[in-house]
Design an enzyme around this catalytic site. Structure first.
Site, PDB file in Angstrom:
ATOM      1  N   LYS A   1       1.067  -1.274   0.062  1.00 25.93           N
ATOM      2  CA  LYS A   1      -0.028   0.041   0.181  1.00 25.93           C
ATOM      3  C   LYS A   1       0.925   1.387  -0.240  1.00 25.93           C
ATOM      4  O   LYS A   1       0.656   2.306  -0.790  1.00 25.93           O
ATOM      5  CB  LYS A   1      -0.872  -0.099   0.952  1.00 25.93           C
ATOM      6  CG  LYS A   1      -1.435   1.434   1.716  1.00 25.93           C
ATOM      7  CD  LYS A   1      -2.785   1.229   2.765  1.00 25.93           C
ATOM      8  CE  LYS A   1      -1.681   1.623   4.192  1.00 25.93           C
ATOM      9  NZ  LYS A   1      -1.437   2.865   4.572  1.00 25.93           N
ATOM     10  N   ASN A   2       1.702   1.272   0.858  1.00 27.17           N
ATOM     11  CA  ASN A   2       2.549   2.515   1.265  1.00 27.17           C
ATOM     12  C   ASN A   2       3.716   2.629   0.202  1.00 27.17           C
ATOM     13  O   ASN A   2       4.079   3.788  -0.146  1.00 27.17           O
ATOM     14  CB  ASN A   2       3.218   2.474   2.794  1.00 27.17           C
ATOM     15  CG  ASN A   2       2.171   2.838   3.546  1.00 27.17           C
ATOM     16  OD1 ASN A   2       0.857   3.099   3.142  1.00 27.17           O
ATOM     17  ND2 ASN A   2       2.442   2.847   4.788  1.00 27.17           N
TER      18      ASN A   2
ATOM     19  N   CYS B   1      -5.905  12.769  13.228  1.00 30.76           N
ATOM     20  CA  CYS B   1      -6.121  11.546  12.840  1.00 30.76           C
ATOM     21  C   CYS B   1      -6.084  10.804  14.150  1.00 30.76           C
ATOM     22  O   CYS B   1      -5.662  10.962  15.013  1.00 30.76           O
ATOM     23  CB  CYS B   1      -4.908  11.292  11.828  1.00 30.76           C
ATOM     24  SG  CYS B   1      -4.475   9.518  11.737  1.00 30.76           S
TER      25      CYS B   1
ATOM     26  N   ARG C   1      -0.548  14.511  13.349  1.00 29.94           N
ATOM     27  CA  ARG C   1      -0.020  14.318  12.008  1.00 29.94           C
ATOM     28  C   ARG C   1       0.051  15.486  11.249  1.00 29.94           C
ATOM     29  O   ARG C   1      -0.538  15.682  10.079  1.00 29.94           O
ATOM     30  CB  ARG C   1      -0.654  13.128  11.370  1.00 29.94           C
ATOM     31  CG  ARG C   1      -0.423  11.903  12.074  1.00 29.94           C
ATOM     32  CD  ARG C   1      -0.974  10.736  11.481  1.00 29.94           C
ATOM     33  NE  ARG C   1      -0.369  10.125   9.912  1.00 29.94           N
ATOM     34  CZ  ARG C   1      -0.770   9.425   9.550  1.00 29.94           C
ATOM     35  NH1 ARG C   1      -1.909   8.720   9.649  1.00 29.94           N
ATOM     36  NH2 ARG C   1       0.020   8.591   8.370  1.00 29.94           N
TER      37      ARG C   1
ATOM     38  N   ASP D   1       4.293   0.870  12.291  1.00 30.18           N
ATOM     39  CA  ASP D   1       3.018   0.162  11.739  1.00 30.18           C
ATOM     40  C   ASP D   1       3.077  -1.300  11.975  1.00 30.18           C
ATOM     41  O   ASP D   1       2.059  -2.029  11.662  1.00 30.18           O
ATOM     42  CB  ASP D   1       3.132   0.103  10.202  1.00 30.18           C
ATOM     43  CG  ASP D   1       2.853   1.413   9.417  1.00 30.18           C
ATOM     44  OD1 ASP D   1       2.225   2.169  10.436  1.00 30.18           O
ATOM     45  OD2 ASP D   1       3.071   1.884   8.364  1.00 30.18           O
TER      46      ASP D   1
ATOM     47  N   ARG E   1      -8.454  -0.896   4.307  1.00 28.84           N
ATOM     48  CA  ARG E   1      -7.607   0.425   3.869  1.00 28.84           C
ATOM     49  C   ARG E   1      -6.553  -0.446   3.586  1.00 28.84           C
ATOM     50  O   ARG E   1      -5.888  -0.072   2.703  1.00 28.84           O
ATOM     51  CB  ARG E   1      -7.410   1.194   5.052  1.00 28.84           C
ATOM     52  CG  ARG E   1      -8.694   2.080   5.385  1.00 28.84           C
ATOM     53  CD  ARG E   1      -8.605   3.178   6.046  1.00 28.84           C
ATOM     54  NE  ARG E   1      -7.367   4.118   5.550  1.00 28.84           N
ATOM     55  CZ  ARG E   1      -6.916   5.040   6.126  1.00 28.84           C
ATOM     56  NH1 ARG E   1      -7.479   5.571   7.209  1.00 28.84           N
ATOM     57  NH2 ARG E   1      -5.973   5.751   5.442  1.00 28.84           N
TER      58      ARG E   1
HETATM   59  N1  EPU Z   1       5.419  14.892  10.958  1.00 29.51           N
HETATM   60  C1  EPU Z   1       5.570  16.347  11.295  1.00 29.51           C
HETATM   61  N2  EPU Z   1       5.493  17.236  10.218  1.00 29.51           N
HETATM   62  C2  EPU Z   1       5.121  16.750   8.894  1.00 29.51           C
HETATM   63  C3  EPU Z   1       5.174  15.286   8.568  1.00 29.51           C
HETATM   64  C4  EPU Z   1       5.196  14.514   9.784  1.00 29.51           C
HETATM   65  O1  EPU Z   1       5.656  16.579  12.448  1.00 29.51           O
HETATM   66  O2  EPU Z   1       5.093  17.725   8.275  1.00 29.51           O
HETATM   67  C5  EPU Z   1       5.631  13.910  12.173  1.00 29.51           C
HETATM   68  C6  EPU Z   1       4.051  12.978  12.457  1.00 29.51           C
HETATM   69  O3  EPU Z   1       3.499  13.530  13.253  1.00 29.51           O
HETATM   70  C7  EPU Z   1       4.924  11.828  12.934  1.00 29.51           C
HETATM   71  C8  EPU Z   1       6.283  11.804  12.157  1.00 29.51           C
HETATM   72  O4  EPU Z   1       6.586  12.905  11.872  1.00 29.51           O
HETATM   73  O5  EPU Z   1       5.038  11.931  14.415  1.00 29.51           O
HETATM   74  C9  EPU Z   1       6.386  10.514  11.297  1.00 29.51           C
HETATM   75  O6  EPU Z   1       5.313  10.796  10.405  1.00 29.51           O
HETATM   76  P1  EPU Z   1       5.642  10.535   8.814  1.00 29.51           P
HETATM   77  O7  EPU Z   1       5.406  11.726   8.293  1.00 29.51           O
HETATM   78  O8  EPU Z   1       6.604   9.673   8.308  1.00 29.51           O
HETATM   79  O9  EPU Z   1       4.156   9.599   8.417  1.00 29.51           O
HETATM   80  P2  EPU Z   1       3.230   9.651   7.025  1.00 29.51           P
HETATM   81  O10 EPU Z   1       4.221  10.012   5.862  1.00 29.51           O
HETATM   82  O11 EPU Z   1       2.308  10.623   7.397  1.00 29.51           O
HETATM   83  C10 EPU Z   1       3.706   7.124   6.614  1.00 29.51           C
HETATM   84  C11 EPU Z   1       2.862   5.908   6.303  1.00 29.51           C
HETATM   85  C12 EPU Z   1       2.178   5.527   7.670  1.00 29.51           C
HETATM   86  C13 EPU Z   1       3.344   5.201   8.607  1.00 29.51           C
HETATM   87  C14 EPU Z   1       4.356   6.323   8.751  1.00 29.51           C
HETATM   88  C15 EPU Z   1       5.577   6.122   9.775  1.00 29.51           C
HETATM   89  C16 EPU Z   1       2.340   6.406   3.949  1.00 29.51           C
HETATM   90  C17 EPU Z   1       1.060   6.207   3.125  1.00 29.51           C
HETATM   91  N3  EPU Z   1       1.925   6.353   5.230  1.00 29.51           N
HETATM   92  O12 EPU Z   1       2.653   8.130   7.059  1.00 29.51           O
HETATM   93  O13 EPU Z   1       1.639   4.268   7.406  1.00 29.51           O
HETATM   94  O14 EPU Z   1       2.672   4.977   9.900  1.00 29.51           O
HETATM   95  O15 EPU Z   1       4.884   6.738   7.617  1.00 29.51           O
HETATM   96  O16 EPU Z   1       6.337   4.975   9.277  1.00 29.51           O
HETATM   97  O17 EPU Z   1       3.438   5.906   3.662  1.00 29.51           O
HETATM   98  C18 EPU Z   1      -0.217   2.887   7.914  1.00 29.51           C
HETATM   99  O18 EPU Z   1      -0.085   2.232   6.751  1.00 29.51           O
HETATM  100  O19 EPU Z   1      -0.991   2.157   8.784  1.00 29.51           O
HETATM  101  C19 EPU Z   1       0.447   4.165   8.193  1.00 29.51           C
HETATM  102  C20 EPU Z   1      -0.245   4.770   9.062  1.00 29.51           C
END
Ligand code: EPU
Length: 421
Positions: A22-23, A119, A124, A308, A400
């Site tokens: 998915k990711n 969320c 996030r 995850d 999902r």
């Molecule tokens: N964060 C910030 N600012 C930002 C972006 C992130 O503070 O602009 C913080 C977040 O709040 C969090 C940390 O940085 O505390 C890491 O978040 P990240 O941005 O890496 O998460 P994401 O890109 O939104 C992806 C996966 C998630 C997975 C996370 C961490 C996808 C589509 N989603 O989310 O997957 O948990 O990385 O590995 O790639 C899942 O599949 O169940 C899922 C939630």
């Protein structure tokens, strides 16, 4: 509404294929926006989140067709000027919709994308995505709940230092920088395999990227990119979930199409718990222990233990021979499965970002419900071990990110079925 009914107690046995990731699929779909023309993707998993991306493409007036014989084969025709907008109704359903912001701004010079909001697992924010695009010269305005980004003369290279390593933030910036004028240096990047795969596919489209998988990535912008032809690689989190399911039931399972090299941290903890895990052919052979040993673990960005997989491994800890300490450092609110596991007889105490899991001799089946995708998977895993019947409700969370998990588990001999509850 659908629910998953499980009669626990059977060790899993047999062989099963891991589906496409998915990711990895979501950023690859977003990356198609970088090049006009016809893109071909294979092994695209049949998931609710992918369907949401399909609805977003529909809104953007982009054709996405699934092959009639193999629905995991997808053709996307990206026109010269799609509608550069991701509306609230879709972004609120799936935060990863924000992945279209970088490519749209880079290729079309503008985009309008709803802010995702909070969320179930944490606040996030997307401040790092926005900060990075601003460094590349985009004018960012927040209006009426939307991000409006504009770079009419194109983006230009710059130096972006992420405050935290963000997966989709790094992906958004990689895509944006691929078409920027000049060179971009991205620092403190996420190093997840899905980020590396996106960079590899972008390179196949003509992008010039150095260092993907390291904390510092350099992107030399190019004028234009060609459409992609790619098969989505296997889902390491689905694979990890099936490994834990095999382990908790004392099962004996072969997972095909599983990249063990992406699962080092998970495999290490499962081995510590007494599980045998060996690479075999295109996958992995796993044999669970009679009773798992307790394991302490702490989530962290890749190559650390993936957030995850936290809920799923915690389910294993509930029946371990001793106490485990689990620390969640990536998301602030990712212990929502704890109270449901406790209702099944687990003994877990949470203090801030730490959970202490005292192993119990057995779990007892119960009706439970989940608040997010990985929490649902953890409850299914607990149900496989529990005595009696477990009914996992709100299965839309599970759908999902898992392609009919109940079918894969029943293929492995579990007594599990989807019902209308
Ligand atoms: N964060 C910030 N600012 C930002 C972006 C992130 O503070 O602009 C913080 C977040 O709040 C969090 C940390 O940085 O505390 C890491 O978040 P990240 O941005 O890496 O998460 P994401 O890109 O939104 C992806 C996966 C998630 C997975 C996370 C961490 C996808 C589509 N989603 O989310 O997957 O948990 O990385 O590995 O790639 C899942 O599949 O169940 C899922 C939630």
């Amino acid at each position: 509404m659908d629910a998953i009914e499980i009669h626990g107690g059977r060790p899993l046995a047999g062989e099963v294929d891991v589906s496409g990731s998915k990711n990895a699929a979501l950023p690859l779909l977003a990356a198609t926006l970088l090049a006009e023309g016809r893109h071909h993707l294979g092994n695209v998993p049949l998931l609710a989140d992918i369907a949401t991306m399909g609805r977003l493409f529909d809104h953007m007036r982009i054709d996405l067709d699934r092959d009639e014989v193999d629905p995991r084969r997808v053709t996307i025709r990206v026109p010269s000027s799609p509608r550069a907008e991701a509306p609230y109704e879709l972004v609120k359903t799936m935060r990863a919709s924000v992945l279209v912001l970088g490519p749209l701004t880079a290729r079309l010079g503008h985009a309008r994308v709803s802010l995702p909001g909070g969320c179930a697992i944490g606040a996030r924010p997307i401040d790092q995505h926005l900060k990075g695009l601003a460094v590349l010269g985009a004018e960012i305005r927040l209006e009426h709940g939307y991000v409006e980004s504009s770079a009419p003369r194109g983006l230009k290279g710059g130096r972006v230092v992420f405050d935290v390593p963000t997966v989709t933030g790094t992906e958004n910036l990689l895509m944006a920088a691929a078409l920027a004028h000049g060179t971009t240096v991205l620092e403190n990047c996420a190093r997840e395999p899905e980020v590396v795969e996106l960079a590899r596919v972008l390179a196949g489209m003509g992008a010039r990227i150095e260092g993907a998988g390291d904390a510092v990535v350099t992107v030399h912008g190019v004028e234009s990119l060609a459409p992609m032809k790619v098969d989505v690689f296997p889902d390491r989190i689905e694979a990890g979930t099936l490994l834990v399911a095999a382990a908790i039931t004392g099962g004996n399972v072969v997972l095909h199409r599983c990249r063990l090299e992406d699962l080092d941290a998970v495999a290490a903890k499962l081995r510590e718990a007494g599980t045998r895990i060996e690479p075999i052919g295109d996958g992995v052979h796993v044999q669970g222990p009679r009773v798992p040993a307790p394991v302490d673990f702490r989530t962290a960005p890749y190559p650390g233990f993936p957030t995850d997989m936290q809920a799923q491994l915690m389910a294993l800890c509930t029946v371990a021979d001793g106490s485990s300490v689990v620390q969640e450092t990536v998301f602030e609110n990712r212990f929502m499965h704890v109270s449901e596991l406790d209702r099944m007889g687990a003994d877990i105490k949470v203090e801030g970002h730490t959970a202490v899991v005292k192993g119990v001799p057995s779990l007892s089946g119960a009706p439970v419900m989940a608040t997010d995708l990985r929490a649902s998977a953890s409850l299914v895993i607990a149900g496989l071990k529990a005595q009696g019947t477990t009914l996992v409700q709100r299965v839309y969370h599970l759908d999902r990110g898992y392609e009919r998990l109940e079918n894969k588990l029943s293929q492995l001999g579990a007594e599990v079925r989807r019902i209308r509850a």
